[in-house]
Design an enzyme around this catalytic site. Structure first.
Site, mmCIF file in Angstrom:
data_model
loop_
_atom_site.group_PDB
_atom_site.id
_atom_site.type_symbol
_atom_site.label_atom_id
_atom_site.label_comp_id
_atom_site.label_asym_id
_atom_site.label_seq_id
_atom_site.Cartn_x
_atom_site.Cartn_y
_atom_site.Cartn_z
ATOM 1 N N HIS A 1 24.186 15.548 -3.124
ATOM 2 C CA HIS A 1 25.138 15.951 -4.171
ATOM 3 C C HIS A 1 26.206 14.886 -4.344
ATOM 4 O O HIS A 1 27.057 14.697 -3.459
ATOM 5 C CB HIS A 1 25.781 17.300 -3.836
ATOM 6 C CG HIS A 1 26.553 17.879 -4.978
ATOM 7 N ND1 HIS A 1 25.970 18.232 -6.173
ATOM 8 C CD2 HIS A 1 27.875 18.164 -5.135
ATOM 9 C CE1 HIS A 1 26.879 18.717 -7.004
ATOM 10 N NE2 HIS A 1 28.052 18.673 -6.391
ATOM 11 N N HIS B 1 28.920 13.049 -7.354
ATOM 12 C CA HIS B 1 29.490 12.707 -8.661
ATOM 13 C C HIS B 1 30.069 11.315 -8.471
ATOM 14 O O HIS B 1 31.196 11.170 -7.967
ATOM 15 C CB HIS B 1 30.602 13.684 -9.053
ATOM 16 C CG HIS B 1 30.188 15.130 -9.046
ATOM 17 N ND1 HIS B 1 29.374 15.671 -10.013
ATOM 18 C CD2 HIS B 1 30.474 16.138 -8.202
ATOM 19 C CE1 HIS B 1 29.181 16.960 -9.766
ATOM 20 N NE2 HIS B 1 29.826 17.270 -8.662
ATOM 21 N N TYR C 1 27.144 14.801 -15.408
ATOM 22 C CA TYR C 1 27.531 15.573 -16.603
ATOM 23 C C TYR C 1 28.388 14.783 -17.583
ATOM 24 O O TYR C 1 28.794 15.307 -18.613
ATOM 25 C CB TYR C 1 28.220 16.878 -16.219
ATOM 26 C CG TYR C 1 29.429 16.732 -15.301
ATOM 27 C CD1 TYR C 1 30.686 16.425 -15.800
ATOM 28 C CD2 TYR C 1 29.306 16.915 -13.922
ATOM 29 C CE1 TYR C 1 31.787 16.310 -14.971
ATOM 30 C CE2 TYR C 1 30.397 16.797 -13.082
ATOM 31 C CZ TYR C 1 31.637 16.502 -13.610
ATOM 32 O OH TYR C 1 32.723 16.371 -12.785
ATOM 33 N N ARG D 1 30.022 29.276 -15.008
ATOM 34 C CA ARG D 1 31.138 29.199 -15.954
ATOM 35 C C ARG D 1 30.767 28.347 -17.165
ATOM 36 O O ARG D 1 31.196 28.612 -18.286
ATOM 37 C CB ARG D 1 32.373 28.582 -15.285
ATOM 38 C CG ARG D 1 33.089 29.498 -14.298
ATOM 39 C CD ARG D 1 34.351 28.843 -13.748
ATOM 40 N NE ARG D 1 34.042 27.676 -12.926
ATOM 41 C CZ ARG D 1 34.240 26.425 -13.285
ATOM 42 N NH1 ARG D 1 34.778 26.132 -14.445
ATOM 43 N NH2 ARG D 1 33.905 25.443 -12.459
ATOM 44 N N HIS E 1 26.126 24.253 -9.147
ATOM 45 C CA HIS E 1 27.338 24.551 -8.377
ATOM 46 C C HIS E 1 27.449 26.065 -8.254
ATOM 47 O O HIS E 1 27.526 26.754 -9.275
ATOM 48 C CB HIS E 1 28.589 24.073 -9.130
ATOM 49 C CG HIS E 1 28.801 22.590 -9.142
ATOM 50 N ND1 HIS E 1 29.190 21.906 -10.282
ATOM 51 C CD2 HIS E 1 28.721 21.661 -8.163
ATOM 52 C CE1 HIS E 1 29.329 20.620 -9.996
ATOM 53 N NE2 HIS E 1 29.054 20.437 -8.721
ATOM 54 N N GLU F 1 31.788 27.986 -5.507
ATOM 55 C CA GLU F 1 32.627 27.051 -4.753
ATOM 56 C C GLU F 1 34.028 27.631 -4.564
ATOM 57 O O GLU F 1 34.677 27.373 -3.550
ATOM 58 C CB GLU F 1 32.702 25.700 -5.478
ATOM 59 C CG GLU F 1 33.575 24.662 -4.765
ATOM 60 C CD GLU F 1 33.558 23.297 -5.429
ATOM 61 O OE1 GLU F 1 32.971 23.170 -6.519
ATOM 62 O OE2 GLU F 1 34.128 22.351 -4.851
ATOM 63 N N HIS G 1 27.291 24.033 -2.579
ATOM 64 C CA HIS G 1 28.480 24.664 -2.002
ATOM 65 C C HIS G 1 28.108 26.031 -1.405
ATOM 66 O O HIS G 1 28.133 26.185 -0.210
ATOM 67 C CB HIS G 1 29.640 24.807 -2.995
ATOM 68 C CG HIS G 1 30.099 23.508 -3.557
ATOM 69 N ND1 HIS G 1 30.491 22.458 -2.775
ATOM 70 C CD2 HIS G 1 30.181 23.073 -4.848
ATOM 71 C CE1 HIS G 1 30.815 21.445 -3.545
ATOM 72 N NE2 HIS G 1 30.637 21.784 -4.797
ATOM 73 N N ASP H 1 29.459 14.596 -2.464
ATOM 74 C CA ASP H 1 30.110 15.234 -3.604
ATOM 75 C C ASP H 1 31.170 14.342 -4.253
ATOM 76 O O ASP H 1 30.852 13.420 -4.992
ATOM 77 C CB ASP H 1 30.688 16.578 -3.136
ATOM 78 C CG ASP H 1 31.161 17.456 -4.290
ATOM 79 O OD1 ASP H 1 31.033 17.047 -5.454
ATOM 80 O OD2 ASP H 1 31.667 18.570 -4.038
#
Lengths: 425, 425
Positions: free
Chosen positions: A54, A56, A116, A201, A221, A224, A258, A309
């Site tokens: 994971h 970013h 993303y 979300r 995700h 978390e 998570h 992450d």
């Protein structure tokens, strides 16, 4: 090429005097040999390549820059959005190349990039709508590591809320536009394509089955923060895990990242469906998320992987130790995971769609990480337990697909600190 | 000698271009200078020397050797006792010298050694009854760091229980014999003497005031495990903190180590008396102790220090980060401690009886630690927040009392890994 390991972490045991032969990047034999002969000699204990499940990549630019004034996960996210506003394909390539090189130095031979940041500021499409994704694939290539680009569907700013200005960069407008763009992504010998649901979300309920139906690994995700659970319960009357279960999203191809704030029923749903769990304990500490139920998930049937992450630190050995430390802190028991289980998590490639990788055995990619056992950190430890003493600083040599990417703690690209500083600058 | 710092952590701020002059090991001036002139140039960000306020040097030999079969704090202790049985003054000198050299490499310029391995196996006295303590003082000298020998009173195997066979090495028989032996310890320019109450389990109630009355710093293991609290409540009807308060032991000279499992009333007693709190978060995670109320203690008035304790890792930067991470994990808030507070804890020398140390200012010992800001770990971080990104591997140069002990990440004694391996053997 041949590599000789004084000690090697084989699937069944730690063996001494191991000769690994490789042709075209694939291991062709693993044998016992007291003498290196003409093989390249690796130092210390040699592991299969580590998988960072994971990432970013751009969050690396926030390291040591968000601790000025307290706050929560959500105020941290504002700083992350400020950074997201400033990147384009060229600058993201330079940043990601340096970050992936830092990963290589830490023994990471495969990264799962939860990606993303798709479009130009305001949501305008680049000429290649996958320019950012392709920049990441190129960055991994040039840093010498494998990548699974987990192209992330992100459509809403919250449940039933439009995306914000920054989030327009993340959104394809609807899930079919997301799928059409993803279909144009170009894999490569070092790069495979996966999908991701950013979170319950950011992806409406009706869109979940489309992303979950992607033919490859899918990440999400999950729980978390308590606020995510609250919003989901309020809107849908069920937990995020239950919502994913209703959408048919759970299963072996899915990895829940998570999985911090779960009910016992959530754990059971995830485990019984063999949904993976990816823990990111250094991030979950840094962002004040909490300690998730790692042992319960594994006992229920979820395979465990690990990620760095947001890259407050890039060190899979520390992630492995931190997941065990979290268990110890919340239960008062030591040895909640065996060292073998921790190594399995550090080298778990299945969640990234490389099921053939992560083991030193015939037919696996020749991805090797030599960890020194003679440094101030590791000296005196038993090889079988050195994972709980070593850090990324003890990684000496890294081989990816038969190519030596890191040697003597130095990367083939040269000095990576300045590359990072320049890219972040 | 003069040292030039591109950046220096001064008492009031991070300053750039700082010239530090030193005579006979003491800082004589701290000034602004854009040009190093003939000074020794230090790299990165220069901190005052780090203080490791809680060490059991011999536990370093357990690193990476106690994770084989789960267990608890108490089963770990059995392994530690097996090790304790095997040391003599010569072997302990060699082990401690290597451990203190590892500390120097991590930027530690002063160690508080909580020393209870006093006598020969079976409790026989060495010809010099302080042979073990003097071995530790010599080891620190030869490793180039300061030491406060916290000579530890250990008289019982539990409340109202005799010492075990192994514990006979720890015990002086009664508190007056302990005091008489301690009076013969020889301090040195690099070494000061303190005292310690091992715990309320190991020192009977009547003996507490004697140890607490020592004229110097006094430390105590406090409420590390719930079982200690249970035993104390059962025997005395009060918590360990309350027992110490009744004995008149609380106050500015006392440091409570761990302070993990406290009542709100305990926190108030410790804080209002200005009793110090020494947290050892990497040990408290490794040994499954739990997360103590660091913020509450500091808010109540307790000065915070940090220790690497059993040395599963020796890295004060990680200890500082871990205490903040513990706070984040238990509260959901970031920035529970400011970076300045964390640096104050990392450099807290008052708990070790060196109140003049721990700051880059005139009159302080010339103890300096240069941390590189251009490594893969630190590149891109703000200097003011680099403490949350750096590790011991980023320590480049260490000066103790004006003497360069570590340069370019190497110790004056040579390669320390092999020294450790040989001593642990």
């Amino acid at each position: 090429m041949k590599y000789w390991c004084p000690l090697a972490w084989l699937p069944s045991r730690v063996a001494s005097g191991v000769l690994v032969s490789e042709v075209d990047g694939v291991i062709t034999s693993v044998g016992s040999a007291t003498d290196p002969g003409d093989a390249i000699v690796l130092p210390g204990l040699v592991f299969p390549g580590f998988a960072n499940a994971h990432s970013h990549a751009f969050h690396r630019a926030l390291r040591g820059r968000t601790h000025g004034d307290g706050g929560t996960f959500w105020t941290w996210r504002e700083k992350m959005y400020d950074l997201a506003d400033r990147l384009d394909p060229d600058s993201y390539y330079l940043l990601a190349r340096a970050v992936y090189a830092e990963m290589a130095l830490a023994g990471i031979t495969c990264v799962g990039e939860f990606h993303y940041l798709h479009h130009a500021p305001g949501g305008a499409r680049y000429r290649d709508p996958n320019a950012m994704g392709h920049a990441l694939i190129a960055a991994a290539q040039d840093a010498g590591i494998r990548i699974t680009l987990l192209d992330t569907c992100y459509l809403a700013g919250g449940i039933d809320q439009p995306v914000s200005l920054t989030q327009q960069r993340f959104s394809d407008g609807d899930v079919f536009a997301w799928a059409a763009r993803v279909a144009e992504l170009r894999p490569a010998s070092h790069a495979r394509i996966g999908a991701a649901i950013h979170s319950v979300r950011a992806v409406p309920r009706a869109a979940l089955p489309v992303v979950a139906g992607f033919d490859g690994p899918v990440h999400v995700h999950l729980s978390e923060q308590p606020a995510e659970n609250d919003a989901c319960l309020s809107a849908y009357g069920r937990t995020p895990t239950e919502l994913l279960a209703d959408a048919g999203a759970l299963g072996e191809r899915l990895t829940a990242v998570h999985a911090t704030h779960l009910t016992a029923s959530d754990v059971s749903l995830l485990g019984s469906s063999r949904t993976g769990a990816c823990f990111c304990p250094t991030t979950e500490a840094d962002l004040a998320d909490g300690i998730g139920p790692a042992r319960e998930l594994v006992d229920a049937g979820s395979p465990l992987s690990l990620g760095s992450d947001q890259h407050a630190v890039i060190d899979m050995l520390l992630e492995a130790r931190a997941v065990e430390h979290g268990e110890r802190l919340r239960t008062g028991q030591r040895g909640r995971f065996t060292v073998s289980e921790l190594v399995a998590a550090m080298t778990a490639h299945t969640a990234l769609g490389w099921p053939e990788a992560g083991r030193i055995e015939v037919g696996a990619p020749a991805d090797l990480v030599a960890v020194r056992l003679d440094t101030v950190r590791t000296a005196g430890s038993l090889p079988e337990q050195a994972v709980l003493a070593a850090t990324a600083s003890d990684v000496d040599t890294v081989v990816v697909g038969g190519r030596v990417v890191v040697r003597g703690g130095g990367h083939a690209l040269g000095d990576i600190g300045p590359l990072l500083a320049e890219a972040i600058g």
